[in-house]
Scaffold this motif. Sequence first.
Motif: not given
Length: 157
Positions: A12-24
Amino acid sequence: AKANAFYLQKKRQAGTHYCIDDKETIQCTEEHNVAYAVGDRKWFGFIPKPWLDNKIKNHNSLSYEMCLGGGRNDSLIIDETAKAIGWQLVNKGFYNSKGEPDLGRVVRHHDVTGKHCPRFVYQGEWDQRKEDAMFIRFKMLVRSYAIIHLQRLGKSK
């Protein structure tokens, strides 16, 4: 990216729009929704940069989680994040007074809250000068990708 996205989607009340790693790249939150990534609390002893104080909030920003470290290819993650942000600047029409992509809109978590994030340099303790230098290089990479996108759209000068 999947593991980070799964974790953040459950909080709750934590997050991001995008997560980026070296695969996706995983979209965790729709862009029109708030992702609680910026953080309204300041880290102990942090004094915000005056030009950012109370300007960057969860409701008026897009957030990217770079899943750096842990044996992943950090160079690729940084490159993919720069591409995504460069595209966003052009796609959303964020230009400065000279008609160039507005790099002033590219801000680290650290600049807003004081958290040591993103951490581009992993050797030893947090070194503000090294991190600032790496962030400037990152912004120049964002700029180069934004210009490439502008050229593809036929909007370059």
